[in-house]
Enzyme design. Structure first.
Site, mmCIF file in Angstrom:
data_model
loop_
_atom_site.group_PDB
_atom_site.id
_atom_site.type_symbol
_atom_site.label_atom_id
_atom_site.label_comp_id
_atom_site.label_asym_id
_atom_site.label_seq_id
_atom_site.Cartn_x
_atom_site.Cartn_y
_atom_site.Cartn_z
ATOM 1 N N GLU A 1 0.787 -1.131 -0.175
ATOM 2 C CA GLU A 1 0.141 0.029 -0.031
ATOM 3 C C GLU A 1 1.102 1.473 -0.129
ATOM 4 O OE1 GLU A 1 -3.093 -0.090 -0.188
ATOM 5 O OE2 GLU A 1 -3.637 -2.295 0.234
ATOM 6 N N CYS B 1 -2.874 8.652 3.163
ATOM 7 C CA CYS B 1 -2.472 8.220 1.957
ATOM 8 C C CYS B 1 -3.829 8.372 0.959
ATOM 9 C CB CYS B 1 -2.287 6.696 2.082
ATOM 10 S SG CYS B 1 -3.588 5.759 2.866
HETATM 11 P P1 NAP Z 1 8.391 4.955 4.717
HETATM 12 O O1 NAP Z 1 9.446 5.754 5.104
HETATM 13 O O2 NAP Z 1 8.288 4.005 3.560
HETATM 14 O O3 NAP Z 1 8.180 3.577 5.913
HETATM 15 C C1 NAP Z 1 7.221 3.109 6.309
HETATM 16 C C2 NAP Z 1 7.736 1.732 7.089
HETATM 17 O O4 NAP Z 1 8.810 0.990 6.621
HETATM 18 C C3 NAP Z 1 8.125 2.368 8.291
HETATM 19 O O5 NAP Z 1 7.993 1.229 9.191
HETATM 20 C C4 NAP Z 1 9.707 2.031 8.394
HETATM 21 O O6 NAP Z 1 10.326 1.680 9.370
HETATM 22 C C5 NAP Z 1 9.619 0.807 7.503
HETATM 23 N N1 NAP Z 1 10.966 0.688 6.605
HETATM 24 C C6 NAP Z 1 11.651 2.048 6.010
HETATM 25 N N2 NAP Z 1 12.664 1.333 5.088
HETATM 26 C C7 NAP Z 1 12.629 -0.088 5.631
HETATM 27 C C8 NAP Z 1 13.749 -0.996 5.263
HETATM 28 N N3 NAP Z 1 14.764 -0.939 4.665
HETATM 29 N N4 NAP Z 1 13.589 -2.318 5.897
HETATM 30 C C9 NAP Z 1 12.536 -2.344 6.687
HETATM 31 N N5 NAP Z 1 11.637 -1.571 7.043
HETATM 32 C C10 NAP Z 1 11.670 -0.420 6.482
HETATM 33 O O7 NAP Z 1 6.873 5.658 4.908
HETATM 34 P P2 NAP Z 1 6.503 6.498 5.936
HETATM 35 O O8 NAP Z 1 7.068 7.833 5.675
HETATM 36 O O9 NAP Z 1 6.349 5.992 7.143
HETATM 37 O O10 NAP Z 1 4.814 6.748 5.448
HETATM 38 C C11 NAP Z 1 4.433 7.799 4.492
HETATM 39 C C12 NAP Z 1 3.973 7.168 3.184
HETATM 40 O O11 NAP Z 1 3.245 5.969 3.271
HETATM 41 C C13 NAP Z 1 3.270 7.869 2.401
HETATM 42 O O12 NAP Z 1 3.838 8.095 1.038
HETATM 43 C C14 NAP Z 1 1.939 7.479 2.120
HETATM 44 O O13 NAP Z 1 1.155 7.785 0.763
HETATM 45 C C15 NAP Z 1 2.141 6.090 2.371
HETATM 46 N N6 NAP Z 1 0.776 5.523 2.924
HETATM 47 C C16 NAP Z 1 0.260 4.722 2.372
HETATM 48 C C17 NAP Z 1 -0.969 4.164 2.751
HETATM 49 C C18 NAP Z 1 -1.880 3.162 2.026
HETATM 50 O O14 NAP Z 1 -2.731 2.549 2.594
HETATM 51 N N7 NAP Z 1 -1.679 3.037 0.732
HETATM 52 C C19 NAP Z 1 -1.236 4.254 4.138
HETATM 53 C C20 NAP Z 1 -0.635 5.340 4.812
HETATM 54 C C21 NAP Z 1 0.649 5.800 4.186
HETATM 55 P P3 NAP Z 1 11.296 3.097 10.196
HETATM 56 O O15 NAP Z 1 10.120 3.880 10.499
HETATM 57 O O16 NAP Z 1 11.385 2.294 11.561
HETATM 58 O O17 NAP Z 1 12.008 3.639 9.279
#
Ligand code: NAP
Length: 512
Positions: free
Chosen positions: A256, A295
């Site tokens: 997602e 999102c």
């Molecule tokens: P993110 O930076 O991609 O992080 C999301 C999750 O992934 C966090 O728990 C992060 O952990 C983990 N993560 C990142 N790199 C990783 C790796 N190399 N290995 C394992 N885990 C890893 O996203 P975000 O900034 O939290 O969220 C914002 C984005 O999410 C926006 O673009 C939004 O549109 C999207 N979103 C989508 C939905 C949907 O349902 N489609 C819902 C909500 C949000 P850490 O925090 O520990 O780094």
């Protein structure tokens, strides 16, 4: 300073060293630390596989549903403390906190009820099956059994309660144990959820574990019966797609990701009528709720060219009613962004949109100095076909761009430039207009909300995800699908075709 811990192998466990610091985005003061360094994540997988999985698979759907119901109640009982945690660590107003926390308890309750309806069974059989050869005896069924692995859930920072609960509800009802990892920056609320669930005695037996902080080597333990469900940025999603476990061991992956969700105002809607009012109200809500960190927030607002100025005027009036500030202050409706990183990204995103030719049509005010505040910003781009950035860059804050269109076909084309969205909303009372928009947008959208006069005061806003409808979208939105009632369980099931003597199979599968 609060110390967060992971919950692994039925106990809260602390990682080594100080680890990451979580802050209050309103004051920038540190509020908690957490570390996952040195934690035995291989042991967590083994515990889920050998204890949690067998335990859940032995339970009927009704019993799994009862577990979800108890979880929902346990979280509801500490609702106020969860709302406080959300304000402290995610900067949410009470209303925005409720959106996350009530969403969590509501989704758990919804799946609890589905469990009750499915009753005593432990797996599902699809339909009646069918005759496979000329003999009426030789029959085929498709059965759906829980995978014998672990559901690893990695969530985004913006829904620390709902994100954890909506995924866990579906996996647990399917019969698969969960290891969940919230985003580190806002993990306090998820940690508080686990404290409440542990207090209620609902976490024993390896059904649910928490990795509270960095992922460490979490993803290296995934095996062929495991599934990985991720919510977050497209960039991290792309990295997950390339994981060895996914490429070489066929670990099932659901993504997602982000999305340039669009709202389209039909040409038939007149200024001031009920459908118009609904469109303006929804657009303002989708720009401001959770400070635009959803999102499903509306990023692009498509309107007939002749109505651009009227839309800007109506939206500006509406947006002016949303005060940005300290979420604990009476009257404030929009809190800060969740982190410094988000603040920088939103500021850069607005600058990129302006650089690409957007003009600022309206901008509110926001506190200066401490806190990750950003003003609500409404942009207009007069030649949207030429503004690639508007269709590509998700600015994850209270920002949206009004885009004029000259024909319905052009409106459809512009929405599709987003290359796949979580939700589109269309506003019209004309069935031909609606038909054109629905047919033109369906294959590019996970969900479409059709706003019209007769539902103007009954419908939910487009950004709200309901457990009964699917959530997820094609292309850029990640290509995933979650929730949707029983549909969501399929991700956690192995569907197996079973062929043989109909009467014998029926008895073996207890169908008669
Ligand atoms: P993110 O930076 O991609 O992080 C999301 C999750 O992934 C966090 O728990 C992060 O952990 C983990 N993560 C990142 N790199 C990783 C790796 N190399 N290995 C394992 N885990 C890893 O996203 P975000 O900034 O939290 O969220 C914002 C984005 O999410 C926006 O673009 C939004 O549109 C999207 N979103 C989508 C939905 C949907 O349902 N489609 C819902 C909500 C949000 P850490 O925090 O520990 O780094």
């Amino acid at each position: 300073m609060i110390r967060l811990k992971s919950f692994l192998q039925d106990q809260f466990r602390d990682g080594e060293g100080e680890g990451a610091t979580l802050v209050d985005p309103t004051t920038e003061e540190p509020v908690a630390t957490t570390s996952t360094k040195g934690l035995d994540l291989a042991g967590a997988f083994a515990h889920a596989r050998t204890v949690g999985g067998p335990r859940l698979r032995a339970m009927s759907f009704a019993e799994r549903g009862a577990l979800l119901e108890a979880m929902s109640k346990a979280l509801y009982e500490v609702r106020d403390s969860l709302l406080e945690a959300s304000t402290l660590n995610a900067g949410t107003t009470r209303s925005d906190g409720k959106f996350d926390i009530d969403g969590a308890t509501g989704t758990l309750a919804y799946y609890a009820n589905l469990g009750k309806q499915l009753g005593d069974r432990t797996y599902l059989v699809e339909g009646e099956g069918e005759q496979l050869t000329r003999s009426a005896r030789f029959w085929g069924h498709h059965i759906k059994v829980p995978r014998e692995g672990v559901a690893v859930h990695v969530n985004a920072f913006n829904f620390p309660a709902w994100g954890f609960a909506e995924k866990a509800a579906v996996a647990l009802l399917a019969g698969v144990p969960v290891i969940t990892k919230p985003a580190t920056a806002t993990a306090l609320t998820t940690f508080r959820c686990f404290e409440a669930l542990a207090q209620a005695g609902l976490l024993e037996g390896g059904v649910l574990q928490l990795v509270c902080g960095g992922a460490g080597d979490l993803l290296s333990h995934l095996g062929p019966q495991d599934v990985l469900a991720f919510t977050g940025s497209g960039e991290t999603g792309a990295y997950f797609r390339r994981l060895d476990a996914v490429v070489e061991r066929s670990v099932r992956l659901n993504i997602e990701a982000d999305s340039l969700n669009a709202a389209v105002l039909g040409p038939d809607v007149e200024v001031g009528d009920d459908t118009w009012a609904m469109f303006v109200r929804d657009a303002a809500k989708e720009i401001t709720q959770k400070t635009g960190q959803k999102c499903t927030a509306t990023r692009r607002i498509l309107v007939p060219r002749s109505k651009v100025e009227a839309v800007v005027a109506a939206l500006s009036d509406e947006l002016a009613r949303y005060e940005v500030g300290d979420p604990r202050k009476e009257g404030v409706r929009v809190g800060p962004l969740a982190s410094k990183q988000q603040l920088d990204a939103v500021r850069e995103g607005i600058a990129a949109l302006v650089e690409a030719g957007c003009r600022v049509a309206w901008r509110g005010s926001a506190p200066e100095g401490k806190g990750y505040f950003v003003p609500i910003t409404l942009l207009v781009h007069d030649v949207p076909g030429e503004a690639a950035v508007v269709h590509e860059r998700e600015v994850f804050g209270p920002v949206s761009t009004v885009l004029p269109y000259d024909s319905l076909d052009e409106a459809v084309e512009l929405v599709r430039r987003g290359e796949g969205g979580l939700v589109a909303s269309v506003y019209s009372d004309d069935r031909d207009v609606l038909g054109t928009l629905l047919r033109g947008l369906a294959s590019w959208s996970g969900r479409i909300l059709a706003g019209s006069r007769k539902v103007a005061d009954q419908a939910i806003a487009p950004g709200m995800v309901l457990p009964s409808c699917v959530h997820g979208g094609p292309g850029r939105a990640g290509g995933g699908e979650e929730l949707g009632g029983l549909r969501g369980l399929d991700f956690y099931f192995q569907r197996t075709a079973v062929q043989g003597d109909r009467a014998l199979l029926d008895r073996a599968l207890s169908l008669r």
